[in-house]
Motif scaffolding. Sequence first.
Motif, PDB file in Angstrom:
ATOM      1  N   ASP A  33       6.895  31.779 -50.846  1.00 41.20           N
ATOM      2  CA  ASP A  33       6.486  31.647 -49.220  1.00 41.20           C
ATOM      3  C   ASP A  33       7.671  31.665 -48.078  1.00 41.20           C
ATOM      4  O   ASP A  33       7.748  30.367 -47.551  1.00 41.20           O
ATOM      5  CB  ASP A  33       5.632  30.228 -49.211  1.00 41.20           C
ATOM      6  CG  ASP A  33       4.289  30.567 -48.594  1.00 41.20           C
ATOM      7  OD1 ASP A  33       4.232  31.608 -47.449  1.00 41.20           O
ATOM      8  OD2 ASP A  33       3.533  29.833 -48.403  1.00 41.20           O
ATOM      9  N   LYS A  37       5.070  27.589 -45.579  1.00 42.71           N
ATOM     10  CA  LYS A  37       3.637  27.478 -45.958  1.00 42.71           C
ATOM     11  C   LYS A  37       2.520  26.740 -44.821  1.00 42.71           C
ATOM     12  O   LYS A  37       2.935  25.587 -44.429  1.00 42.71           O
ATOM     13  CB  LYS A  37       3.408  26.596 -47.305  1.00 42.71           C
ATOM     14  CG  LYS A  37       2.127  26.392 -47.995  1.00 42.71           C
ATOM     15  CD  LYS A  37       2.141  25.680 -49.178  1.00 42.71           C
ATOM     16  CE  LYS A  37       2.184  26.251 -50.408  1.00 42.71           C
ATOM     17  NZ  LYS A  37       2.084  25.322 -51.782  1.00 42.71           N
ATOM     18  N   ALA A  92      -7.910  31.991 -41.053  1.00 43.61           N
ATOM     19  CA  ALA A  92      -7.460  33.363 -41.196  1.00 43.61           C
ATOM     20  C   ALA A  92      -5.962  33.441 -41.102  1.00 43.61           C
ATOM     21  O   ALA A  92      -5.210  32.649 -40.557  1.00 43.61           O
ATOM     22  CB  ALA A  92      -7.910  34.284 -40.144  1.00 43.61           C
ATOM     23  N   GLY A  93      -5.444  34.370 -41.805  1.00 44.60           N
ATOM     24  CA  GLY A  93      -3.901  34.637 -42.152  1.00 44.60           C
ATOM     25  C   GLY A  93      -3.389  33.427 -43.236  1.00 44.60           C
ATOM     26  O   GLY A  93      -2.135  33.397 -43.469  1.00 44.60           O
ATOM     27  N   THR A  94      -4.114  32.962 -44.083  1.00 39.84           N
ATOM     28  CA  THR A  94      -3.528  31.901 -45.126  1.00 39.84           C
ATOM     29  C   THR A  94      -3.927  32.395 -46.599  1.00 39.84           C
ATOM     30  O   THR A  94      -3.929  31.712 -47.537  1.00 39.84           O
ATOM     31  CB  THR A  94      -4.118  30.585 -44.928  1.00 39.84           C
ATOM     32  OG1 THR A  94      -5.651  30.496 -44.910  1.00 39.84           O
ATOM     33  CG2 THR A  94      -3.754  29.966 -43.438  1.00 39.84           C
ATOM     34  N   GLY A  97      -2.784  37.762 -49.386  1.00 40.94           N
ATOM     35  CA  GLY A  97      -2.751  39.132 -48.854  1.00 40.94           C
ATOM     36  C   GLY A  97      -1.686  38.752 -47.715  1.00 40.94           C
ATOM     37  O   GLY A  97      -0.975  39.783 -47.306  1.00 40.94           O
ATOM     38  N   ASP A  98      -1.509  37.586 -47.334  1.00 44.25           N
ATOM     39  CA  ASP A  98      -0.686  37.331 -46.019  1.00 44.25           C
ATOM     40  C   ASP A  98       0.902  36.830 -46.381  1.00 44.25           C
ATOM     41  O   ASP A  98       1.333  36.122 -45.651  1.00 44.25           O
ATOM     42  CB  ASP A  98      -1.258  36.282 -45.269  1.00 44.25           C
ATOM     43  CG  ASP A  98      -2.698  36.748 -44.880  1.00 44.25           C
ATOM     44  OD1 ASP A  98      -2.956  37.614 -44.008  1.00 44.25           O
ATOM     45  OD2 ASP A  98      -3.841  36.005 -45.278  1.00 44.25           O
ATOM     46  N   GLY A  99       1.071  36.797 -47.668  1.00 45.91           N
ATOM     47  CA  GLY A  99       2.309  36.616 -48.107  1.00 45.91           C
ATOM     48  C   GLY A  99       2.589  35.128 -48.383  1.00 45.91           C
ATOM     49  O   GLY A  99       3.814  34.912 -48.530  1.00 45.91           O
ATOM     50  N   HIS A 100       1.407  34.433 -48.693  1.00 48.53           N
ATOM     51  CA  HIS A 100       1.706  33.062 -49.006  1.00 48.53           C
ATOM     52  C   HIS A 100       1.587  32.645 -50.335  1.00 48.53           C
ATOM     53  O   HIS A 100       0.878  33.290 -51.233  1.00 48.53           O
ATOM     54  CB  HIS A 100       0.546  31.997 -48.186  1.00 48.53           C
ATOM     55  CG  HIS A 100       0.768  32.260 -46.551  1.00 48.53           C
ATOM     56  ND1 HIS A 100       1.967  31.945 -46.048  1.00 48.53           N
ATOM     57  CD2 HIS A 100       0.005  32.923 -45.905  1.00 48.53           C
ATOM     58  CE1 HIS A 100       1.883  32.298 -44.501  1.00 48.53           C
ATOM     59  NE2 HIS A 100       1.017  32.822 -44.499  1.00 48.53           N
ATOM     60  N   PRO A 106      -8.429  37.688 -50.905  1.00 53.60           N
ATOM     61  CA  PRO A 106      -8.809  38.169 -49.698  1.00 53.60           C
ATOM     62  C   PRO A 106     -10.320  38.169 -49.537  1.00 53.60           C
ATOM     63  O   PRO A 106     -10.917  38.318 -48.395  1.00 53.60           O
ATOM     64  CB  PRO A 106      -8.142  39.709 -49.785  1.00 53.60           C
ATOM     65  CG  PRO A 106      -7.099  39.622 -50.755  1.00 53.60           C
ATOM     66  CD  PRO A 106      -7.488  38.711 -51.783  1.00 53.60           C
ATOM     67  N   TRP A 109     -12.102  36.022 -46.817  1.00 53.27           N
ATOM     68  CA  TRP A 109     -12.147  36.387 -45.544  1.00 53.27           C
ATOM     69  C   TRP A 109     -12.754  37.712 -45.348  1.00 53.27           C
ATOM     70  O   TRP A 109     -13.440  37.974 -44.175  1.00 53.27           O
ATOM     71  CB  TRP A 109     -10.655  36.610 -44.854  1.00 53.27           C
ATOM     72  CG  TRP A 109     -10.151  35.346 -44.823  1.00 53.27           C
ATOM     73  CD1 TRP A 109     -10.239  34.320 -43.792  1.00 53.27           C
ATOM     74  CD2 TRP A 109      -9.477  34.492 -45.801  1.00 53.27           C
ATOM     75  NE1 TRP A 109      -9.503  32.940 -44.228  1.00 53.27           N
ATOM     76  CE2 TRP A 109      -8.970  33.464 -45.532  1.00 53.27           C
ATOM     77  CE3 TRP A 109      -8.837  35.108 -46.981  1.00 53.27           C
ATOM     78  CZ2 TRP A 109      -8.095  32.485 -45.960  1.00 53.27           C
ATOM     79  CZ3 TRP A 109      -7.985  34.287 -47.878  1.00 53.27           C
ATOM     80  CH2 TRP A 109      -7.744  32.771 -47.420  1.00 53.27           C
TER      81      TRP A 109
END
Length: 164
Positions: A33, A37, A92-94, A97-100, A106, A109
């Motif tokens: 991460d 994170k 959103a963004g966690t 698919g967001d690299g975390h 996914p 969302w």
Amino acid sequence: MIRNISPRLVLCTAIAGLLAACSGEAPADGAGDAGGKPAEIAERQKNFKTIADSFKAIRGELEKDAPDFAVISAQAGEINTLAQKIETLFPAGTGMGDGHDTEALPAIWEKPEEFKAAGQKLIDESASLMTLASGGDKAAVGAQAMAMGGACKGCHDNFRLDKK
Ligand code: HEC
């Protein structure tokens, strides 16, 4: 003649199986991460761990000949409180698919209404368990504990990465 299998044994075995299906190893902290994170990820993973601990405590009581129904009710109440936080811990963004470093798929969302409904199911089932436990009927409480476990599995099947 058909042998009479103890309903209690069957129930406990089923609950143990469900619990196993519901638990899981946390991803190594921070690994992969690079972007750092987001706090919500650590917080929701801790929230789920605490939920799992409460479920384990409930199962522990149900394995006893004389469960402490006050403990079951209190732990179900704890799960109920924590379940209400789930929805707020997936901004959103966690996601994966967001690299975390997270097992959040996914789909969370992509299908927000379904994810919300899956969370609501745990809220409802834990509330029923809390109420039922005060009645002290072990078979009914055990059946409801299983129904609550079904709410864990129902969400994990659709929204959590299956690492098997
Ligand atoms: C509404 C969906 C949903 C419900 C209901 C749900 N979970 Fe989860 N659970 C998830 C998601 C998504 C993750 C992955 C979170 C992450 O890695 O960011 C997860 C992760 C976990 C983890 C791993 C936490 C960690 O250390 O990373 C455990 C343990 C867990 N859940 C147990 C349970 C149990 C037990 C129940 C039922 C009493 C339950 N969950 C109900 C969606 C749910």
